[in-house]
Design a protein around this motif. Structure first.
Motif, short mmCIF file in Angstrom:
data_model
loop_
_atom_site.label_atom_id
_atom_site.label_comp_id
_atom_site.label_asym_id
_atom_site.label_seq_id
_atom_site.Cartn_x
_atom_site.Cartn_y
_atom_site.Cartn_z
N CYS A 1 -0.73 0.80 -0.14
CA CYS A 1 -1.03 0.02 0.86
C CYS A 1 -1.11 1.06 2.31
O CYS A 1 -1.68 0.58 3.33
CB CYS A 1 0.23 -0.88 1.28
SG CYS A 1 0.42 -2.19 -0.14
N SER B 1 -6.56 -0.39 3.90
CA SER B 1 -6.01 -1.36 2.96
C SER B 1 -5.26 -2.46 3.63
O SER B 1 -5.37 -3.41 3.47
CB SER B 1 -4.91 -0.63 2.00
OG SER B 1 -5.42 0.32 0.97
N LEU B 2 -4.54 -1.94 4.42
CA LEU B 2 -3.73 -3.06 5.31
C LEU B 2 -4.76 -4.04 6.25
O LEU B 2 -4.49 -5.34 6.46
CB LEU B 2 -2.59 -2.56 6.43
CG LEU B 2 -1.40 -2.19 5.75
CD1 LEU B 2 -0.46 -1.39 6.62
CD2 LEU B 2 -0.67 -3.14 4.85
N LEU C 1 -8.23 -1.76 -4.17
CA LEU C 1 -7.51 -2.95 -4.16
C LEU C 1 -7.58 -4.08 -5.52
O LEU C 1 -6.74 -4.49 -5.80
CB LEU C 1 -7.52 -3.65 -2.81
CG LEU C 1 -6.92 -2.93 -1.40
CD1 LEU C 1 -7.58 -3.46 -0.26
CD2 LEU C 1 -5.61 -2.89 -1.89
N LEU D 1 4.87 -7.06 3.06
CA LEU D 1 4.34 -5.87 3.62
C LEU D 1 4.48 -6.28 5.24
O LEU D 1 4.87 -5.40 6.06
CB LEU D 1 2.84 -5.57 3.33
CG LEU D 1 2.54 -5.01 2.21
CD1 LEU D 1 0.88 -4.89 1.97
CD2 LEU D 1 3.05 -3.69 2.04
#
Length: 126
Positions: free
Chosen positions: A24, A29-30, A67, A97
Motif C-alpha cells: 500500500c 496504490s492508496l 494491485l 487502511l
C-alpha cells in the motif's frame, strides 16, 4: 502451521504486516484504492484523470498491475471499456487502511516534533 514463541504461544508473523504496508506504500496504490472505492468502476483514462496529481500512464499501469497481482483490484472484461474495480479483498482492506491512516495522523498530530514527547497545543501545563 502458526509460529510459536519459546513458551509455545502463537505469535503473529510481522512480515505479513510489513508486506501489506509495503504494497500500500507504493506510489499510487492508496490513490487508486480510494478512487475505486468512491467510483466503484472506472476505465483507465477516467482513473488517470481523477487522481491528483496526475500519474503518468506508465506509473498508473504498473500500480494497477501490482494491485491486480495482489488481488486488490479486478479488471472487468465487459465490451471495450474493461473498467477497473476493487476486488472483495480490496473492499475488505480499504477500511482497515483508512483507519490505520487516521490513527497515524492522530499520532503525528500529537508527536509531530519527532522527540517522542507530546506536542504542547498551547494549553497550560498543570
Amino acid at each position: 502451521m502458526a509460529d510459536r514463541d519459546r513458551e509455545g504461544r502463537r505469535v503473529r508473523r510481522i512480515e505479513t504486516v510489513y508486506d501489506a504496508v509495503r504494497l500500500c506504500g507504493h506510489r499510487w496504490s492508496l490513490e487508486i484504492l480510494t478512487v475505486l472505492d468512491h467510483h466503484r468502476q472506472m476505465r483507465f483514462t477516467d482513473l488517470q484523470q481523477t487522481i491528483r496529481p496526475t500519474p503518468s500512464s506508465k506509473s498508473l499501469i504498473e500500480a494497477l498491475r501490482r494491485l491486480q497481482d495482489h488481488g486488490l483490484v479486478d479488471r472487468s472484461t465487459l465490451a471495450d471499456a474493461s473498467p477497473y474495480q476493487l476486488s472483495a479483498a480490496g473492499q475488505h482492506l480499504l477500511p482497515l487502511l483508512l483507519t490505520f491512516m487516521d490513527q497515524l495522523q492522530k499520532w503525528t498530530d500529537t508527536y509531530r516534533d519527532g522527540t517522542g514527547q507530546r506536542v504542547d497545543r498551547g494549553t497550560d501545563a498543570r
